[in-house]
Design a protein around this motif. Sequence first.
Motif, PDB file in Angstrom:
ATOM      1  N   LEU A 102      -7.314  26.441  49.480  1.00 11.76           N
ATOM      2  CA  LEU A 102      -7.913  27.069  50.663  1.00 11.76           C
ATOM      3  C   LEU A 102      -9.085  27.982  50.266  1.00 11.76           C
ATOM      4  CD1 LEU A 102      -4.666  27.987  52.643  1.00 11.76           C
ATOM      5  CD2 LEU A 102      -6.364  26.266  53.306  1.00 11.76           C
ATOM      6  N   ARG A 103      -8.902  28.700  49.187  1.00 10.41           N
ATOM      7  CA  ARG A 103      -9.969  29.574  48.698  1.00 10.41           C
ATOM      8  C   ARG A 103     -11.187  28.756  48.278  1.00 10.41           C
ATOM      9  NH1 ARG A 103      -9.468  33.007  43.093  1.00 10.41           N
ATOM     10  NH2 ARG A 103     -11.261  34.410  43.358  1.00 10.41           N
ATOM     11  N   TYR A 104     -10.943  27.622  47.635  1.00  8.77           N
ATOM     12  CA  TYR A 104     -12.043  26.737  47.233  1.00  8.77           C
ATOM     13  C   TYR A 104     -12.771  26.185  48.462  1.00  8.77           C
ATOM     14  CZ  TYR A 104     -14.255  22.336  45.874  1.00  8.77           C
ATOM     15  OH  TYR A 104     -15.143  21.302  45.711  1.00  8.77           O
ATOM     16  N   TRP A 105     -12.017  25.714  49.447  1.00 14.91           N
ATOM     17  CA  TRP A 105     -12.640  25.223  50.674  1.00 14.91           C
ATOM     18  C   TRP A 105     -13.545  26.275  51.295  1.00 14.91           C
ATOM     19  CZ3 TRP A 105      -7.762  22.800  53.465  1.00 14.91           C
ATOM     20  CH2 TRP A 105      -7.422  21.592  52.825  1.00 14.91           C
ATOM     21  N   PHE A 106     -13.045  27.499  51.394  1.00 15.23           N
ATOM     22  CA  PHE A 106     -13.849  28.565  51.986  1.00 15.23           C
ATOM     23  C   PHE A 106     -15.100  28.832  51.146  1.00 15.23           C
ATOM     24  CE2 PHE A 106     -14.909  33.076  52.711  1.00 15.23           C
ATOM     25  CZ  PHE A 106     -15.129  33.024  54.075  1.00 15.23           C
TER      26      PHE A 106
END
Length: 378
Positions: free
Chosen positions: A329-333
């Motif tokens: 999720l952090r990577y997507w953001f």
Amino acid sequence: MRTCARWWGRGGLSLRAGIPLLLIPPLILALQLLVVGTRLPGAARAWVGEEERDGVVAFSVISIEPERNWRQFGSQRRRPGVEEEKREEDDGGRRVGARAYEDENEMHLRQVGPRALELQQWAVDKSSFTAELNRIVTYITRPQLNCSRVLSPGQTQATQPPASPVHWLLCAEDWLLPAADGSCVAYSFSMDGGDVDFLKTVSGLGCEVHSFDPSNSDASGGHLGNGLASNRGDGGVVSHHKMWLEWRALKKRRTRGNLGSVSQTLADIMAALGHHTVHFLYADLLSAEWRVFQNWIETGTLQNVHHLVATVHLQWAGFEVGGNDEEVLRYWFSVLQGLQASGLKLVHSSAGEGHSVLKHTVANAHGSYTLSWVNTRH
């Protein structure tokens, strides 16, 4: 021995003077080994600091075996319907079969690429699935730019934003559209026929349109197979290419013309077609979008894309994206922030079906979103 001793003692050469002569053959042999050793395949010289200062050179032949393929680092998941390509390159008269892509060990485990996509801080002090997901959902559901005039799916005339929900929108403000007397280029990447309305819209605008679908074996007029050729000047005509998007840069490139490929990067496709700018781009990449977006951000390709309509999939991490759920999720953001840093502003968001995010069922999020951006820096 006595004769030799008498000879050395008689004014020929002293024993001490003869010692350097005795050292010449070993020195010559060492120099020969040093030169030959450096020419062996896989050979390497090791220079030792202290010995070098003393005038002594140490060397060793590391290996003369053929180089081994060690591209097993990271995930090897493949996209459906897309073959992985091998090429033969002419290397000084030798035919070398080599995979043309960058070693995947060059991809950082936390999705840091060759130009270091900036990894954002955690949403809160520590990793939290709920906090990371809420941050993403808030970001992709709040438009950053309001458009008073838009192009709706399948429409070629600009209107006010429709009251009923639509799948995507193109911002039709005059300063964001191609000049009426200028060129217009549109690309579409889709394998499920979901780009029909997009193709209708950009064709109606008189754009030079290219549709990319590696699974399409029954393409209609303008089908160009695996090759890349421009239909420049044929406004409204759709050229179909049995090709897909790649996110890894090619190590070596062919020099004998453009022979086509199952997959290429967007920058390579644009170069092959002679396009510096893509005015409208549609992409439904079936979970490959995150890596593709990263490639576009790191290579600067997005600087030449004016309007982007893309579907992002949240059901699973995506091709070659690793880590636990919070890290994904952090990577997507971080990728979404990279799109914004490249000049893209969100103008429309449409939620897909289902409520599965990374195999979690969540009430306040959907499994996919179709997002419409406009580049305000072009």
